[in-house]
Motif scaffolding. Sequence first.
Motif, PDB file in Angstrom:
ATOM      1  N   LYS A   1      -3.781   6.443  -3.323  1.00 46.53           N
ATOM      2  CA  LYS A   1      -4.077   6.333  -1.901  1.00 46.53           C
ATOM      3  C   LYS A   1      -5.188   5.302  -1.702  1.00 46.53           C
ATOM      4  N   VAL A   2      -5.171   4.642  -0.573  1.00 44.09           N
ATOM      5  CA  VAL A   2      -6.229   3.680  -0.240  1.00 44.09           C
ATOM      6  C   VAL A   2      -6.978   4.207   0.972  1.00 44.09           C
ATOM      7  N   GLU A   3      -8.253   4.481   0.779  1.00 47.49           N
ATOM      8  CA  GLU A   3      -9.104   4.998   1.856  1.00 47.49           C
ATOM      9  C   GLU A   3     -10.072   3.895   2.288  1.00 47.49           C
ATOM     10  N   ILE A   4     -10.003   3.522   3.557  1.00 46.84           N
ATOM     11  CA  ILE A   4     -10.847   2.443   4.082  1.00 46.84           C
ATOM     12  C   ILE A   4     -11.800   3.032   5.101  1.00 46.84           C
ATOM     13  N   THR A   5     -13.091   2.815   4.909  1.00 45.06           N
ATOM     14  CA  THR A   5     -14.090   3.330   5.844  1.00 45.06           C
ATOM     15  C   THR A   5     -14.952   2.180   6.368  1.00 45.06           C
ATOM     16  N   GLY A   6     -15.579   2.415   7.513  1.00 48.78           N
ATOM     17  CA  GLY A   6     -16.489   1.435   8.089  1.00 48.78           C
ATOM     18  C   GLY A   6     -15.834   0.387   8.956  1.00 48.78           C
TER      19      GLY A   6
ATOM     20  N   ILE B   1       0.840  -1.199   0.000  1.00 48.68           N
ATOM     21  CA  ILE B   1       0.000   0.000   0.000  1.00 48.68           C
ATOM     22  C   ILE B   1       0.874   1.247   0.000  1.00 48.68           C
ATOM     23  N   TRP B   2       1.989   1.210   0.739  1.00 48.67           N
ATOM     24  CA  TRP B   2       2.918   2.340   0.772  1.00 48.67           C
ATOM     25  C   TRP B   2       3.527   2.582  -0.613  1.00 48.67           C
ATOM     26  N   LEU B   3       3.922   1.508  -1.290  1.00 50.51           N
ATOM     27  CA  LEU B   3       4.471   1.647  -2.644  1.00 50.51           C
ATOM     28  C   LEU B   3       3.438   2.243  -3.595  1.00 50.51           C
ATOM     29  N   LEU B   4       2.193   1.821  -3.443  1.00 49.84           N
ATOM     30  CA  LEU B   4       1.125   2.389  -4.270  1.00 49.84           C
ATOM     31  C   LEU B   4       1.061   3.909  -4.118  1.00 49.84           C
ATOM     32  N   ARG B   5       1.162   4.354  -2.886  1.00 48.61           N
ATOM     33  CA  ARG B   5       1.019   5.787  -2.624  1.00 48.61           C
ATOM     34  C   ARG B   5       2.217   6.590  -3.113  1.00 48.61           C
ATOM     35  N   VAL B   6       3.428   6.130  -2.783  1.00 44.28           N
ATOM     36  CA  VAL B   6       4.611   6.953  -3.071  1.00 44.28           C
ATOM     37  C   VAL B   6       5.060   6.860  -4.529  1.00 44.28           C
TER      38      VAL B   6
END
Length: 255
Positions: free
Chosen positions: A57-62, A47-52
Amino acid sequence: MLILRSLLFNVAFYANLILWLFLLLPGLLVPRRTFMQMVKLWGRTSIWLLRVIAGIKVEITGLEKIPPGGALVAAKHQSFLETFTIVTFLDDPTYILKRELMWLPIFGWHLAKAQCVPVNRKAGSLALVQMTQRAKEEAEHGRQIIIFPEGTRRPPGAPSAYKYGVAHLYQNLGFPCIPIALNAGLYWPRRQFIRRPGTVRIEVLAPIPAGLPRDEFFQRVQAEIETASNRLYEEGRRELGLGPASPSEATLSKA
């Protein structure tokens, strides 16, 4: 720039995956719970590699809706992204997957250590019985059983194609079902090289309590996941500047 970032991410992602396949080897000797924490670290580094690198970005809700203990987790499946992201926010997850993956060198060893639930697709009705028995054992130990009800990745906006196996599992496990909606396929399209920058949204929906009639559950889990995923799909299209789906696309996505 989009092509370059996508290339750099793909190289980094798969290099990171190979690295973790070997970093996890000592984990084969530790308790499964400890091993799963190591697996979650791999998910978080991805997930960090995806962002940088890819700008995703990965947004998780709920997350507050996830009940403690055993559960069936039914997730929309559009890309590789959700396969490593979902495990990072569940307490003690495991996957239902095709048996052949367990035979792969190193990777299959890790799946066995994680006590994933294999499915022998050639065994017909017996496969359902065996899968259900294993899944129930894991759920009774407080684990979350992850299944992709459509069985394979589907493009965002495509007609749903849910398999009845999820209803069979729900009926026989006796645990609540946690539906998960997402729009990951807009940013990480299946069978494509491109990774589009933006915000992937993963939404944990309210649990469906145990004990509903099988057909009622089957209709409900589809309706809830598809309604939420279609909403996230439209949000993602607006973010990417694609505008609302055409009338024909909207009709297909609700089919």
